[in-house]
Design an enzyme around this catalytic site. Structure first.
Site, PDB file in Angstrom:
ATOM      1  N   ARG A  51       0.769  -1.062  -0.129  1.00 50.93           N
ATOM      2  CA  ARG A  51       0.161   0.259  -0.237  1.00 50.93           C
ATOM      3  C   ARG A  51       1.084   1.165  -0.053  1.00 50.93           C
ATOM      4  O   ARG A  51       0.541   2.484  -0.623  1.00 50.93           O
ATOM      5  CB  ARG A  51      -1.003  -0.075   1.102  1.00 50.93           C
ATOM      6  CG  ARG A  51      -1.944   1.287   1.423  1.00 50.93           C
ATOM      7  CD  ARG A  51      -3.092   1.271   2.219  1.00 50.93           C
ATOM      8  NE  ARG A  51      -2.888   0.343   3.093  1.00 50.93           N
ATOM      9  CZ  ARG A  51      -2.397   0.786   4.474  1.00 50.93           C
ATOM     10  NH1 ARG A  51      -1.592   1.868   4.625  1.00 50.93           N
ATOM     11  NH2 ARG A  51      -2.419  -0.426   5.276  1.00 50.93           N
ATOM     12  N   TYR A 103     -16.882  15.755 -16.495  1.00 50.07           N
ATOM     13  CA  TYR A 103     -17.302  14.312 -16.401  1.00 50.07           C
ATOM     14  C   TYR A 103     -18.151  14.273 -15.226  1.00 50.07           C
ATOM     15  O   TYR A 103     -17.994  14.809 -14.158  1.00 50.07           O
ATOM     16  CB  TYR A 103     -15.821  13.557 -16.063  1.00 50.07           C
ATOM     17  CG  TYR A 103     -16.125  12.214 -15.939  1.00 50.07           C
ATOM     18  CD1 TYR A 103     -16.737  11.243 -16.887  1.00 50.07           C
ATOM     19  CD2 TYR A 103     -15.888  11.516 -14.588  1.00 50.07           C
ATOM     20  CE1 TYR A 103     -17.052  10.011 -16.494  1.00 50.07           C
ATOM     21  CE2 TYR A 103     -16.513  10.231 -14.327  1.00 50.07           C
ATOM     22  CZ  TYR A 103     -16.778   9.515 -15.119  1.00 50.07           C
ATOM     23  OH  TYR A 103     -17.203   8.225 -14.853  1.00 50.07           O
ATOM     24  N   ASP A 175      -7.723  18.213 -15.557  1.00 53.19           N
ATOM     25  CA  ASP A 175      -7.970  16.613 -15.800  1.00 53.19           C
ATOM     26  C   ASP A 175      -7.839  16.580 -17.358  1.00 53.19           C
ATOM     27  O   ASP A 175      -8.140  17.162 -18.293  1.00 53.19           O
ATOM     28  CB  ASP A 175      -9.550  16.385 -15.675  1.00 53.19           C
ATOM     29  CG  ASP A 175      -9.840  15.001 -15.836  1.00 53.19           C
ATOM     30  OD1 ASP A 175      -9.271  14.416 -16.774  1.00 53.19           O
ATOM     31  OD2 ASP A 175     -10.948  14.394 -15.346  1.00 53.19           O
ATOM     32  N   LYS A 200      -8.514   5.276 -19.631  1.00 55.55           N
ATOM     33  CA  LYS A 200      -8.962   5.674 -20.823  1.00 55.55           C
ATOM     34  C   LYS A 200      -7.760   5.577 -21.855  1.00 55.55           C
ATOM     35  O   LYS A 200      -7.344   4.272 -22.284  1.00 55.55           O
ATOM     36  CB  LYS A 200      -9.517   6.867 -20.815  1.00 55.55           C
ATOM     37  CG  LYS A 200     -10.541   7.330 -19.820  1.00 55.55           C
ATOM     38  CD  LYS A 200     -11.843   6.615 -19.980  1.00 55.55           C
ATOM     39  CE  LYS A 200     -12.698   6.639 -18.739  1.00 55.55           C
ATOM     40  NZ  LYS A 200     -13.111   7.810 -18.239  1.00 55.55           N
TER      41      LYS A 200
HETATM   42  C1  LIG Z   1     -13.834   8.289 -17.007  1.00 56.56           C
HETATM   43  C2  LIG Z   1     -13.157   9.682 -16.391  1.00 56.56           C
HETATM   44  C3  LIG Z   1     -13.000   9.932 -15.182  1.00 56.56           C
HETATM   45  C4  LIG Z   1     -13.336   8.958 -14.179  1.00 56.56           C
HETATM   46  O1  LIG Z   1     -12.462   7.737 -14.269  1.00 56.56           O
HETATM   47  P1  LIG Z   1     -12.488   6.606 -13.856  1.00 56.56           P
HETATM   48  O2  LIG Z   1     -11.211   5.584 -14.129  1.00 56.56           O
HETATM   49  O3  LIG Z   1     -13.736   5.643 -14.396  1.00 56.56           O
HETATM   50  O4  LIG Z   1     -12.670   6.270 -12.310  1.00 56.56           O
HETATM   51  C5  LIG Z   1     -12.435  11.192 -14.865  1.00 56.56           C
HETATM   52  N1  LIG Z   1     -12.406  12.072 -15.832  1.00 56.56           N
HETATM   53  C6  LIG Z   1     -12.977  12.112 -17.090  1.00 56.56           C
HETATM   54  C7  LIG Z   1     -12.302  13.158 -18.013  1.00 56.56           C
HETATM   55  C8  LIG Z   1     -13.032  10.585 -17.403  1.00 56.56           C
HETATM   56  O5  LIG Z   1     -13.328  10.494 -18.888  1.00 56.56           O
END
Ligand SMILES: *Cc1c(COP(=O)(O)O)cnc(C)c1O
Length: 381
Positions: A51, A103, A175, A200
């Site tokens: 961890r 998001y 982000d 992603k």
């Molecule tokens: C999918 C997504 C998230 C969240 O991520 P997870 O891996 O699904 O928890 C946050 N920001 C953006 C822009 C996303 O496309």
């Protein structure tokens, strides 16, 4: 050749590889161990318990930090766990300015989790700097932006945001999920913290969840939160993301090439009302995109003419899968109105433009003619 000379594609393929490895393994080993043996009192190898630190996760964290040009990287079990760790930097009565178009899960986290702990948020169109300045308060601690935004593909000028945030000691958090460090590196434009849903583009194969933070500030605090709350990425999943990153450059180039062709085709399609893709010259954020990023990415949103056709389109598509998520080698289409952005109240969705006619397409690496023929069959029945 000094390490500092290496370019992005090389770092992607080779990773950071600071750890000495006596076997010569080309692929970073998966250290599937929960704990590590001590040679004696005060004789730790540097690894105590997974961890806190794990060699495979550390390789990923150092690699992504290098790619983003930041001081420290952190890998979490999901993108939301990464955003949650950043949100924990704030205290009751702190105020955060957030892109209104973002998001849905991030909105839900701030509104339904952190609001009850007293963290205040204001949602504005961060593409309009005057609107951002108008909502600044004495207790504003951060500006959280998504650019390109999800799902409207709005482009926020990162340097303009940091130029108002810096003098006021306000953090800029970006982000960067939609472009990945291959196309955009916000820390080099003055941002303080970058977040990714590694699920992603970084992973890229729709097979692993993960979240990433790269930070130039609050380095110790973020590590403390990661260890204390424990939503770390497992050794195996860290390895999968490392493997995904090896091909990031060629995947996103090919995805973008396909996306440019598809956005032009959609632009001409009679069943489509409007297309949102930063690579189209008529896109509002085209010039800023060119200035701050080296690519437009492969996310396209578009409105169809009639709401009634949505159901048919989603049923008729065969090559493009109707599924949430994005950024992988498979093309996916989503309906933000009831899926990714359902958590956002109707009035805000309307203001932003998340209509019941909007579809969001994540373009993969399939043959582009197959993708266009699929869209043609579904849209022009
Ligand atoms: C999918 C997504 C998230 C969240 O991520 P997870 O891996 O699904 O928890 C946050 N920001 C953006 C822009 C996303 O496309």
């Amino acid at each position: 050749m000094g390490d500092h000379c290496r370019r992005l594609e090389t770092i992607m393929v080779q990773g950071c590889r600071e750890r000495e490895d006596t076997t010569g393994a080309i692929s970073t080993p998966i250290y599937q161990s929960a704990t590590f043996r001590h040679r004696g009192l005060n004789k730790s190898t540097g690894y105590d318990y997974s961890r806190s630190e794990n060699p495979t996760r550390e390789e990923l964290e150092k690699t992504i930090a290098k790619l983003e040009g930041g001081k420290s990287g952190y890998a979490f079990s999901t993108g939301m766990a990464a955003i949650d760790a950043v949100a924990r930097l704030f205290s009751p009565k702190d105020h955060i300015i957030v892109s209104e178009d973002l998001y849905g899960g991030t909105y839900r986290l701030f509104e339904q989790v952190y609001k009850k702990y007293g963290v205040e948020t204001t949602y504005v169109d961060t593409t309009d700097i005057e609107k951002v300045e108008a909502v600044l308060r004495k207790n504003t601690k951060a500006i959280f932006i998504e650019t390109p935004s999800n799902p409207m593909m709005r482009i926020t000028d990162i340097e303009k945001i940091t130029s108002i945030a810096r003098p006021l000691e306000i953090l800029t958090i970006v982000d960067n999920t939609f472009l990945s460090p291959y196309f955009q590196r916000p820390l080099l434009l003055g941002a303080d913290i970058v977040i990714h849903s590694g699920t992603k583009f970084l992973g890229g194969h729709n097979d692993t969840l993960s979240g990433i933070i790269v930070a130039n500030k609050f380095i110790e605090e973020l590590r403390f939160t990661q260890v204390s709350t424990g939503a770390v990425l497992s050794p195996f999943d860290s390895w999968l993301i490392l493997r995904g990153i090896k091909t990031l450059s060629i995947r996103v180039e090919k995805q973008q090439e396909n996306a440019i062709k598809i956005s032009n085709w959609l632009n001409e399609c009679k069943a489509v009302k409007e297309v949102f893709y930063p690579g189209l010259k008529n896109h509002k954020g085209y010039d800023i995109s060119i200035k701050q990023a080296t690519g437009f990415g492969s996310m396209i949103s578009f409105n169809v003419n009639e709401k009634e056709s949505i159901e048919r389109v989603l049923e008729k598509l065969e090559v493009i899968y109707f599924a949430e998520s994005l950024g992988g080698v498979e093309s996916l289409i989503t309906y933000p109105y009831t899926q990714t952005h359902a958590a956002i109240p109707e009035d805000i969705r309307n203001r932003i433009g998340i209509k019941d006619t909007l579809l969001r397409l994540s373009v993969g690496i399939e043959n582009v003619e197959d993708l266009i023929e699929d869209l043609d069959r579904a849209l022009n029945y």
